[in-house]
Write an enzyme that holds these catalytic residues in place. Structure first.
Site, short mmCIF file in Angstrom:
data_model
loop_
_atom_site.label_atom_id
_atom_site.label_comp_id
_atom_site.label_asym_id
_atom_site.label_seq_id
_atom_site.Cartn_x
_atom_site.Cartn_y
_atom_site.Cartn_z
N CYS A 1 -36.92 -35.20 11.52
CA CYS A 1 -36.89 -36.22 10.50
C CYS A 1 -38.13 -36.13 9.65
O CYS A 1 -38.96 -35.24 9.81
CB CYS A 1 -36.80 -37.60 11.15
SG CYS A 1 -35.49 -37.73 12.40
N ARG B 1 -33.54 -39.13 8.31
CA ARG B 1 -33.06 -38.59 9.58
C ARG B 1 -32.19 -37.36 9.44
O ARG B 1 -31.26 -37.33 8.63
CB ARG B 1 -32.27 -39.65 10.35
CG ARG B 1 -31.90 -39.17 11.76
CD ARG B 1 -31.00 -40.13 12.50
NE ARG B 1 -30.83 -39.73 13.89
CZ ARG B 1 -29.83 -40.06 14.68
NH1 ARG B 1 -28.86 -40.83 14.20
NH2 ARG B 1 -29.78 -39.64 15.92
N ILE C 1 -33.46 -11.77 8.67
CA ILE C 1 -33.59 -11.53 7.24
C ILE C 1 -34.38 -10.24 7.02
O ILE C 1 -35.25 -9.90 7.81
CB ILE C 1 -34.27 -12.72 6.52
CG1 ILE C 1 -33.79 -12.85 5.07
CG2 ILE C 1 -35.77 -12.63 6.58
CD1 ILE C 1 -32.50 -13.61 4.92
#
Length: 631
Positions: free
Chosen positions: A2, A47, A281
């Protein structure tokens, strides 16, 4: 995962202001939001739902609503703590780990911080006492900033959340630029690139009451006590502890994936976790492609992997947004692939485990004294380490003043006092060189020694120079570069990143291991690699650490990259900071093949990009849709 933000003052309009501040960090929590206000405080929360998806919304109150909490992070041992608190008479209204912190603070006060295992930044407002209590986790995995301006105390997960507050004065901290050019990140002890905005140090908590801020340390690394286990016993202990930590970090009500590079750390995590989804990646670079290498491992382990390739054009387009999310300039080239990796993973999962922390805890960096492939030199250096300290230091200093020869740096850093050479794992500009590029008003700043000495002063009781460097990294390189970019660039895509190798239980083990089992003539983090070998092909565990190889050298030789950088180097605002003729010579010399100075160019380019975002454009950079070329 959060985002939190809040402020304390006795002024009006708290509802509107806190909502504007929360909006600035919506990327940290797109699932829901909540706030609490009274005459003296405003608390805001965004959140990203991971645990107790239905009932874990914040702020959360205790039974009599005398205390309220906002929390960013995860507490991995919240279930046994919850049982203890229930047995002590506390009544829970949710199944979320947040509520364990709230009742734990009621029960134990600041001693709660000696009991929790996790990553966290939280604030508890005592409504009756009108007192604020906040804390940041042991290592600084979660960011925490604060400032006191114009009668208001502000705090939060990201500096950008302060910008909408009418009492916030946005001002560049001119003392931050010169040391940044050496370290590649904002290295000051406390203050940030924003004047009068500070970081709450890792392993610390604060109280704020009646306008007075008090900050105290609750934990620090301790490398002074060693256990006399055999090498095989250490390997066994490491593997058991790492497996347990990965299991603890798997706790969630959503799927947990993994980042995977070709290095041993993320490979170890992925091979033990065995997630349904792993992500890699790479770049369209002909010399080395991280994604292709990682894909080889997942095929060996029969795991699913999503791998994508990015290029220079994509990277330059995203770069202003990357620097916006970081809050402060960071020229670590790995910021670029990390941003795209998190974005790629966020399309499939909300949580990933990653390999950060192993190099600091188990001595994995070559800059700890492993600079040669010559076994003869490594064995010789290991012998010199056994000499009495005074004699060893004297020999080391002599190596430092010799003309260069193969193995000199290895011998020097294996024998000289760490305080005399070690600043971390990036040294872009020497101090004097940095000053020569800067305008006079930016040449006055804390020196490298003034930044590093407070950390080295705390290592006097540590015998091993390797352990001293590890201690310094725990308080400098790791929280201010490695963990900052890991948090900010994963949360940019609303993705929770967990680091099971950087865990308080793992640290309790790692700090007791004698340095000879970590850094020796065989390898860096030797026993850790052998623990990983139990789960990986042997050649994989012994691979050289490459980090995130980013082809900035090639980009800056290409016309597109050159023009992107030139546009900022020649901009009117750049002459406020730099000698433009000198920085253009840097760029041109590299572009024309006269010198390879890509890291210096990238460091200046990064600062100018960041400054333009926050002080010239003053708007959130546009996020363009990303189309990946997958493997």
């Amino acid at each position: 995962m959060c985002g939190i933000v809040g402020f304390v003052n006795s002024k009006d309009q708290k509802q509107e202001i806190i909502e504007d501040m929360m909006d600035r960090i919506v990327h940290r929590g797109p699932n829901s939001s909540g706030k609490y206000t009274d005459k003296n405080v405003a608390l805001g929360f965004r959140r990203l739902s991971i645990i107790d998806l239905e009932g874990g919304s914040q702020p959360i109150y205790n039974e009599d609503r005398s205390k309220v909490i906002i929390f960013n992070g995860e507490i991995y041992n919240f279930q046994p703590l919850r049982e203890q608190l229930i047995a002590a008479g506390h009544i829970f209204s949710t199944h979320a780990d947040t509520e364990v912190l709230l009742h734990g603070y009621e029960e134990w006060g600041a001693e709660l911080l000696q009991k929790v295992r996790g990553m966290f930044a939280f604030a508890i407002w005592d409504i009756e006492k009108q007192e604020l209590f906040g804390a940041r986790d042991h290592f600084g995995i979660k960011p925490y900033y604060y400032t006191q301006m114009n009668g208001t105390f502000m705090f939060g997960s990201e500096i950008k959340s302060f910008l909408p507050h009418p009492d916030f004065d946005k001002e560049l901290n001119t003392a931050a630029l010169k040391p940044y050019m050496t370290f590649q990140y904002s290295p000051l002890n406390g203050e940030t690139f924003f004047k009068n905005v500070f970081r709450l140090p890792e392993g610390h908590y604060f109280t704020y009451k009646d306008g007075k801020l008090t900050i105290k340390e609750y934990w620090d690394a301790d490398f002074t006590k060693k256990d006399a286990y055999s090498k095989d016993e250490w390997i066994e202990e490491i593997d058991k502890t790492v497996e347990a930590s990965i299991a603890a970090h798997r706790i969630a009500d959503v799927e947990v994936g993994a980042f995977l590079s070709s290095g041993v750390d993320s490979s170890y995590v992925t091979s033990v976790l065995r997630p349904d989804h792993s992500f890699s990646i790479g770049f369209d670079d002909k010399t080395y492609n991280e994604a292709i290498e990682a894909r080889k491992l997942t095929k060996m382990l029969d795991l699913n992997n999503t791998a994508a390739v990015i290029d220079g054009d994509m990277s330059f387009k995203a770069f202003p947004l990357i620097q916006y999310h970081l809050d402060e300039p960071d020229s670590n080239p790995s910021c670029v692939p990390l941003y795209f990796l998190a974005n790629l993973a966020s399309q499939s999962v909300r949580v990933v485990q990653s390999g950060e922390g192993a190099d600091e805890l188990f001595a994995g960096y070559q800059t700890y004294g492993f600079h040669t492939n010559s076994k003869m030199v490594r064995v010789f250096a290991q012998g010199l380490k056994k000499l009495p300290k005074g004699m060893r230091y004297s020999i080391g200093r002599k190596f430092g003043h010799m003309k260069n020869f193969h193995g000199r740096i290895h011998l020097y850093e294996a024998t000289a006092p760490a305080r005399e050479f070690f600043i971390g794992h990036a040294k872009v500009f020497d101090e004097q060189e940095a000053a020569s590029y800067l305008k006079p008003e930016f040449q006055t700043a804390p020196s490298v020694k003034e930044i590093m000495n407070p950390h080295f002063d705390q290592t006097e009781g540590i015998e091993s120079e390797v352990n001293k460097m590890q201690y310094v990294d725990v308080h400098q390189w790791m929280p201010k570069d490695i963990l900052l970019k890991a948090d900010k660039l994963s949360m940019a895509s609303s993705l929770e990143l967990r680091v099971p190798l950087l865990d308080i239980e793992v640290m309790k083990l790692a700090q007791r291991i004698p340095a000879k089992y970590l850094m020796n003539q065989n390898n860096t983090k030797d026993v850790f690699r052998q623990a990983a070998n139990r789960h990986l092909p042997e050649e994989w565990a012994n691979r050289e650490k490459l980090g995130f190889p980013v082809p900035i050298k090639a980009w800056l030789k290409e016309d597109h990259g050159y023009e992107e950088v030139k546009a900022l180097f020649t901009a009117d605002f750049a002459k406020q900071f730099f000698d433009q003729e000198k920085i253009m010579k840097l760029l041109n010399d590299h572009h024309e093949g006269k010198a390879e100075v890509q890291r210096k160019i990238w460091t200046i380019f990064t600062f100018l990009t960041w400054y333009k975002v926050y002080f010239i454009d003053e708007e959130i950079p546009k996020a363009e849709a990303i189309t990946y070329e997958t493997l």
